[in-house]
Design an enzyme around this catalytic site. Structure first.
Site, short mmCIF file in Angstrom:
data_model
loop_
_atom_site.label_atom_id
_atom_site.label_comp_id
_atom_site.label_asym_id
_atom_site.label_seq_id
_atom_site.Cartn_x
_atom_site.Cartn_y
_atom_site.Cartn_z
N LYS A 69 0.85 -1.19 0.00
CA LYS A 69 0.00 0.00 0.00
C LYS A 69 0.89 1.24 0.00
O LYS A 69 1.96 1.24 0.63
CB LYS A 69 -0.88 -0.03 1.26
CG LYS A 69 -1.92 1.07 1.34
CD LYS A 69 -2.84 0.85 2.53
CE LYS A 69 -3.95 1.87 2.60
NZ LYS A 69 -4.93 1.56 3.66
N SER A 146 -9.62 1.19 2.56
CA SER A 146 -8.85 2.09 1.72
C SER A 146 -7.72 1.39 0.95
O SER A 146 -7.17 2.01 0.04
CB SER A 146 -8.25 3.20 2.60
OG SER A 146 -7.41 2.66 3.59
N SER A 171 -9.69 -1.41 6.55
CA SER A 171 -9.14 -1.23 5.21
C SER A 171 -8.40 -2.42 4.62
O SER A 171 -7.96 -2.35 3.48
CB SER A 171 -8.20 -0.03 5.19
OG SER A 171 -8.96 1.12 5.15
N1 GLN Z 1 -13.14 3.43 6.20
C1 GLN Z 1 -12.43 3.68 7.41
C2 GLN Z 1 -12.02 5.13 7.44
O1 GLN Z 1 -12.31 5.81 6.55
C3 GLN Z 1 -11.27 2.76 7.57
C4 GLN Z 1 -10.06 3.16 6.82
C5 GLN Z 1 -8.83 2.38 7.16
O2 GLN Z 1 -8.91 1.33 7.78
N2 GLN Z 1 -7.67 2.93 6.79
O3 GLN Z 1 -11.40 5.60 8.34
#
Ligand code: GLN
Length: 468
Positions: A69, A146, A171
């Site tokens: 990532k 994400s 994510s």
């Molecule tokens: N959707 C969650 C957020 O927007 C989780 C994102 C993540 O785990 N980086 O914070």
């Protein structure tokens, strides 16, 4: 082909690692034009590493293409966490997970696309200038987020491959579910975060995403374990995760989270319940369990804590020491405002404002401190459940991968509510894994397994038994 089988062939000299790497790079460049899974392709570094592996193919990941990532620092390769404010940043060091992958002969092929700094559940909150990754099963739909690029390439690659994603509130499992692959988010502190661009320090975890449970287990053995560079990394021996693949699940007790099916898409519910029904045939028992606090209060608790931490973490990108610079004019306040207004995306700005508000004098007790108290209650709720059960199960996301045109119609709160099932284990620091359990039409459905702290073994054991 599973990564484990590929690596054996590399070791035996059946595959030319340099030639294979070259082909993989060509292929991902081609996929990327159409699907946008990479923010950077590290061609030069990958070929250099392949040459090294050709001379000594003894590592646990010898010759295996691995992607990371974009929030994970790779030495010399542009690392931006998907944000224009970090455009051009090339770290002078490797994150611990990258260093461990390289040491075992893994080949870093690139940095995957993501919501800016991890702020999102669909990979549509892209930084300025970045393209959304498209779902491998339907280009009009989202990859989840994400870690969307990691999910997409894990499914789309027709070469053996493991991607490392990051999860703060879901994510890893969310994009794994939307892209039909396994994704394991480890216990908080199991895998070093050194070299990860922070979103929310008390929640961030790095973990593997791949088509096969065997590959998840293999990567966990490489990346887990103590790191003296990271103060929250646990000093605990690492298990033999790959051994779990051959152990059956007879005698295990699994709790089915009752509230988690409320509001779930009918196709999601059918596929997940169908898989749960298979547990008995494999010798495990299951029973319903209620987790009222985690499901009902998870979202406000998570968004108060994560935005509070994010707003302090992002303060350093102010145009002085880190990130983009502009011409210094007027006072510092005007300058900081200018740099951040120009280079951060809309959702990043929203999170900074929300988090700053929640921590402000006068509001801190009402919001941030209250959220911390509820977090403790959520942890206690899970701990009680694990006195009775070896693992818990529910859908990973309540919906099928949505169309971009439908996402456009969602409110900000709708976006946050997508995480209602995944924030619980993240707040509690519990290991959890997406298991791809089938399809509704042409779209994949994911089921989430949650285990007690440092019991990644149970996840791998159950997941690999359910999906061969
Ligand atoms: N959707 C969650 C957020 O927007 C989780 C994102 C993540 O785990 N980086 O914070």
């Amino acid at each position: 082909m599973k990564a484990v089988d590929f690596i054996t062939q590399i070791r035996n000299g059946d595959i030319d690692v340099v030639e294979h790497t070259r082909k993989v790079i060509e292929q991902i460049k081609k996929i990327n034009k159409e699907y946008h899974y990479f923010n950077a392709v590290s061609e030069k570094e990958a070929l250099e590493q392949a040459e090294k592996v050709a001379k000594n193919p003894s590592g646990k990941l010898a010759g295996l293409p691995v992607s990371f990532k974009d929030a994970i620092c790779v030495k010399g390769v542009e690392t931006t966490a998907g944000s224009r404010i970090l455009k051009g940043y090339r770290p002078t060091f490797d994150a611990t997970v990258v260093e461990r992958v390289k040491k075992e002969g893994g080949i870093v092929i690139g940095k995957t696309s993501q919501d800016e700094f991890g702020f999102g559940a669909f990979s549509v909150n892209m930084g300025i200038g970045y393209e959304k990754p498209l779902n491998p099963f339907d280009k009009e739909r989202a990859c989840g987020g994400s870690s969307g690029g990691s999910g997409g390439i894990s499914q789309k690659a027709d070469f053996p491959h493991i991607s490392l994603g990051e999860s703060t509130g879901g994510s890893i499992v969310n994009p794994a579910s939307f892209c039909g692959v396994f994704g394991l988010c480890p216990t908080y502190g199991r895998v070093s975060r050194y070299g990860l661009l922070d979103y929310s320090n008390s929640l961030d975890k790095i973990g593997p995403m791949a088509k096969y449970a065997d590959d998840i287990a293999l990567m966990m053995e490489v990346i887990a374990g103590f790191d003296e560079n990271e103060s929250t990394c646990a000093d605990k021996p690492v298990d033999d995760y790959t051994k779990q693949i051959d152990i059956d699940i007879s005698g295990m007790k699994i709790g089915v989270i009752k509230e988690a099916f409320n509001g779930a898409d009918a196709g999601v519910e059918k596929a997940v319940r169908g898989k749960i029904a298979e547990l008995e045939g494999l010798g495990a028992e299951y029973e319903e369990i209620s987790l009222p606090t985690a499901i009902k209060f998870g979202i406000p608790t998570y968004y108060l804590i994560s935005t509070s931490e994010a707003s302090t973490n992002l303060a350093k990108y102010c145009g002085m020491r880190y990130g983009k610079h502009e011409k210094l004019e007027e006072g510092f306040n005007e300058y900081f405002t200018k740099v951040r207004s120009m280079h951060l995306g809309q959702e990043a700005k929203r999170r900074i404002i929300l988090g700053t508000f929640a921590r402000m004098a006068g509001y801190r007790d009402a919001y941030y401190m209250k959220a911390m108290a509820v977090r403790t209650k959520i942890i206690q709720e899970y701990k009680k459940a694990f006195k009775e059960f070896d693992a818990l199960v529910c859908p990973t996301v309540s919906m099928l991968p949505p169309k971009f045109t439908d996402i456009d119609k969602l409110s900000v709160l709708d976006h946050y509510n997508i995480d209602n099932l995944t924030v619980g284990p993240n707040l509690a620091g519990l290991p959890h894994m997406n298991v791809p359990v089938g399809f509704e039409g042409k779209l994949p459905v994911g089921m989430m397994l949650i285990a007690n702290h440092f019991d990644e073994n149970s996840l791998i054991r159950i997941g690999s038994d359910l999906v061969k």
